[in-house]
Scaffold this motif. Structure first.
Motif, PDB file in Angstrom:
ATOM      1  N   TYR A   1      13.848   2.494   2.532  1.00 10.88           N
ATOM      2  CA  TYR A   1      13.721   1.154   1.980  1.00 10.88           C
ATOM      3  C   TYR A   1      12.270   0.897   1.593  1.00 10.88           C
ATOM      4  O   TYR A   1      11.350   1.438   2.197  1.00 10.88           O
ATOM      5  N   ASP A   2      12.078   0.029   0.613  1.00 10.27           N
ATOM      6  CA  ASP A   2      10.734  -0.328   0.178  1.00 10.27           C
ATOM      7  C   ASP A   2       9.990  -1.091   1.265  1.00 10.27           C
ATOM      8  O   ASP A   2      10.596  -1.827   2.043  1.00 10.27           O
ATOM      9  N   PHE A   3       8.666  -0.937   1.286  1.00  8.47           N
ATOM     10  CA  PHE A   3       7.824  -1.756   2.145  1.00  8.47           C
ATOM     11  C   PHE A   3       7.779  -3.169   1.572  1.00  8.47           C
ATOM     12  O   PHE A   3       7.819  -3.370   0.357  1.00  8.47           O
ATOM     13  N   GLU A   4       7.681  -4.151   2.458  1.00 11.74           N
ATOM     14  CA  GLU A   4       7.496  -5.536   2.060  1.00 11.74           C
ATOM     15  C   GLU A   4       6.739  -6.237   3.176  1.00 11.74           C
ATOM     16  O   GLU A   4       7.137  -6.149   4.349  1.00 11.74           O
TER      17      GLU A   4
ATOM     18  N   GLY B   1       0.780  -1.237   0.000  1.00 17.15           N
ATOM     19  CA  GLY B   1       0.000   0.000   0.000  1.00 17.15           C
ATOM     20  C   GLY B   1       0.806   1.279   0.000  1.00 17.15           C
ATOM     21  O   GLY B   1       0.236   2.366   0.057  1.00 17.15           O
ATOM     22  N   TYR B   2       2.150   1.182  -0.059  1.00 14.62           N
ATOM     23  CA  TYR B   2       2.998   2.373  -0.055  1.00 14.62           C
ATOM     24  C   TYR B   2       4.046   2.297  -1.155  1.00 14.62           C
ATOM     25  O   TYR B   2       4.492   1.222  -1.535  1.00 14.62           O
ATOM     26  N   ALA B   3       4.451   3.466  -1.636  1.00 20.73           N
ATOM     27  CA  ALA B   3       5.522   3.556  -2.627  1.00 20.73           C
ATOM     28  C   ALA B   3       6.479   4.661  -2.201  1.00 20.73           C
ATOM     29  O   ALA B   3       6.077   5.627  -1.550  1.00 20.73           O
ATOM     30  N   LEU B   4       7.724   4.506  -2.580  1.00 21.15           N
ATOM     31  CA  LEU B   4       8.717   5.560  -2.369  1.00 21.15           C
ATOM     32  C   LEU B   4       8.706   6.488  -3.572  1.00 21.15           C
ATOM     33  O   LEU B   4       8.689   6.035  -4.716  1.00 21.15           O
ATOM     34  N   VAL B   5       8.703   7.794  -3.304  1.00 21.27           N
ATOM     35  CA  VAL B   5       8.738   8.788  -4.374  1.00 21.27           C
ATOM     36  C   VAL B   5       9.782   9.850  -4.047  1.00 21.27           C
ATOM     37  O   VAL B   5       9.990  10.191  -2.898  1.00 21.27           O
TER      38      VAL B   5
ATOM     39  N   VAL C   1       5.870  -3.904   6.224  1.00 18.60           N
ATOM     40  CA  VAL C   1       6.894  -3.204   7.009  1.00 18.60           C
ATOM     41  C   VAL C   1       8.038  -2.743   6.107  1.00 18.60           C
ATOM     42  O   VAL C   1       8.235  -3.270   5.012  1.00 18.60           O
ATOM     43  N   ALA C   2       8.789  -1.761   6.594  1.00 17.48           N
ATOM     44  CA  ALA C   2       9.976  -1.287   5.885  1.00 17.48           C
ATOM     45  C   ALA C   2      11.094  -1.074   6.881  1.00 17.48           C
ATOM     46  O   ALA C   2      10.846  -0.662   8.023  1.00 17.48           O
ATOM     47  N   LEU C   3      12.304  -1.363   6.484  1.00 17.57           N
ATOM     48  CA  LEU C   3      13.461  -1.027   7.323  1.00 17.57           C
ATOM     49  C   LEU C   3      13.541   0.495   7.434  1.00 17.57           C
ATOM     50  O   LEU C   3      13.239   1.209   6.480  1.00 17.57           O
ATOM     51  N   PHE C   4      13.954   0.974   8.579  1.00 16.62           N
ATOM     52  CA  PHE C   4      14.040   2.414   8.748  1.00 16.62           C
ATOM     53  C   PHE C   4      15.118   2.731   9.737  1.00 16.62           C
ATOM     54  O   PHE C   4      15.169   2.138  10.821  1.00 16.62           O
ATOM     55  N   ARG C   5      15.998   3.646   9.384  1.00 19.00           N
ATOM     56  CA  ARG C   5      17.052   4.103  10.276  1.00 19.00           C
ATOM     57  C   ARG C   5      16.915   5.616  10.383  1.00 19.00           C
ATOM     58  O   ARG C   5      17.207   6.342   9.431  1.00 19.00           O
ATOM     59  N   ALA C   6      16.485   6.083  11.517  1.00 20.73           N
ATOM     60  CA  ALA C   6      16.271   7.510  11.724  1.00 20.73           C
ATOM     61  C   ALA C   6      17.610   8.221  11.940  1.00 20.73           C
ATOM     62  O   ALA C   6      18.540   7.636  12.472  1.00 20.73           O
ATOM     63  N   THR C   7      17.666   9.464  11.486  1.00 19.09           N
ATOM     64  CA  THR C   7      18.855  10.273  11.736  1.00 19.09           C
ATOM     65  C   THR C   7      18.622  11.135  12.959  1.00 19.09           C
ATOM     66  O   THR C   7      17.499  11.468  13.294  1.00 19.09           O
ATOM     67  N   ARG C   8      19.679  11.476  13.629  1.00 18.45           N
ATOM     68  CA  ARG C   8      19.560  12.312  14.842  1.00 18.45           C
ATOM     69  C   ARG C   8      20.011  13.705  14.572  1.00 18.45           C
ATOM     70  O   ARG C   8      20.752  14.033  13.788  1.00 18.45           O
TER      71      ARG C   8
END
Length: 72
Positions: free
Chosen positions: A59-62, A30-34, A65-72
């Motif tokens: 990262y793409d959803f699969e 249900g999500y796409a990266l743009v 869920v999607a991998l995510f690394r937040a920046t500080r």
């Protein structure tokens, strides 16, 4: 693609999400990266932006869920 911008069409070939993006990736879960104005974001099938913290890499959803690394 229209006028060097990317969007998404429905099964009738009509614009479901108008071409407004520099790059796009496929929808999954249900999500796409743009990419627009050098910023990646997730959008849903209506084109609404998913609010997420800033990240250096997206990262793409699969499977919902999607991998995510937040920046500080």
């Amino acid at each position: 693609m229209e006028d060097d911008f990317w969007g998404f069409v429905d099964t009738k070939g009509e614009w479901a999400i108008k071409p407004d993006y520099d790059r796009v990736k496929m929808f999954n879960s249900g999500y796409a990266l743009v990419l627009k104005d050098d910023q990646w974001n997730y959008i849903d099938t209506t084109g609404k932006k998913l609010e997420t913290p800033n990240s250096e890499k997206y990262y793409d959803f699969e499977d919902g869920v999607a991998l995510f690394r937040a920046t500080r």
